[in-house]
Enzyme design. Structure first.
Site, PDB file in Angstrom:
ATOM      1  N   SER A  52       0.791  -1.236   0.000  1.00  0.00           N
ATOM      2  CA  SER A  52       0.000   0.000   0.000  1.00  0.00           C
ATOM      3  C   SER A  52       0.822   1.284   0.000  1.00  0.00           C
ATOM      4  CB  SER A  52      -0.948   0.023   1.212  1.00  0.00           C
ATOM      5  OG  SER A  52      -0.211   0.164   2.408  1.00  0.00           O
ATOM      6  N   LYS A  96       0.864   4.525   6.801  1.00  0.00           N
ATOM      7  CA  LYS A  96       0.200   5.358   5.794  1.00  0.00           C
ATOM      8  C   LYS A  96       0.705   6.803   5.917  1.00  0.00           C
ATOM      9  CE  LYS A  96      -2.903   2.256   4.245  1.00  0.00           C
ATOM     10  NZ  LYS A  96      -2.142   1.054   4.545  1.00  0.00           N
TER      11      LYS A  96
END
Length: 199
Positions: A52, A96
């Site tokens: 990701s 993230k």
């Protein structure tokens, strides 16, 4: 009266041994305390899980977390953070990048990220988003909430989706600080300016 000079001469030696033992114990205690402090309050090693954050971080990249960075300062926009959400389906550390800060309203329109109605200039090279998820509509963050995105926008479970949603400050473990192999500072990776200079 006889005086035992041998007994008297042993006293300084015994005192020196006792002092040396005390110093040795104090040094061991200091090392244990320092190690405990570093592990629990300052630094921690983890690994990137999944794709990701490509092309910033890759699956299984070893990362050093700076756990001390947010003890006195709040996370900033574009910081890459490591967090763990309690009560969610994923119990591992997640990594993230922060886009929305507490109290802000965020929305994604035509692949542009709007903060409080204004487009923000992204600092990383990322593919256009195919799915805006919940951020297709305006999302107003609570006072302790952050909106995060993966740099690999089309292969990232992030704040656009209810399965992860917004994260809170108390869920943030720290800032992704160093990538150990190949070595680099995480905040220097995959920046638009660097990529443009290389092209």
């Amino acid at each position: 009266m006889e005086f035992d000079f041998e007994k008297e001469s042993k006293k300084p030696v015994i005192m020196k041994i006792l002092i040396d033992v005390f110093i040795w114990i104090a040094q061991i205690a200091a090392v244990i305390f320092l190690a405990y402090f570093i592990i629990y309050y300052a630094l921690e090693k983890t690994n990137m899980i999944g794709i990701s954050m490509e092309s910033t971080l890759y699956d299984d990249d070893p990362i050093i977390i700076n756990k001390f960075s947010y003890r006195f300062n709040d996370p900033k926009r574009f910081d890459v953070v490591v967090f763990k959400q309690s009560g969610k389906e994923h119990s591992y550390y997640n990594i993230k990048r922060i886009y929305g800060l507490p109290g802000e309203t965020i929305q994604i329109i035509d692949d542009n990220i709007y903060i409080n109605g204004e487009i923000i200039e992204d600092i990383v090279k990322a593919e256009p988003m195919a799915n805006y998820g919940l951020a297709g509509e305006a999302i107003t963050l609570e006072e302790n909430e952050y909106f995060v995105l993966g740099d690999n926008r089309n292969n990232s479970e992030d704040s656009r989706f209810a399965s992860l949603g917004n994260i809170t400050k108390d869920e943030i473990i720290g800032k992704a600080f160093l990538r150990l192999s190949p070595f680099n500072f995480v905040n220097k990776l995959n920046l638009k300016q660097e990529n443009q200079e290389e092209d």
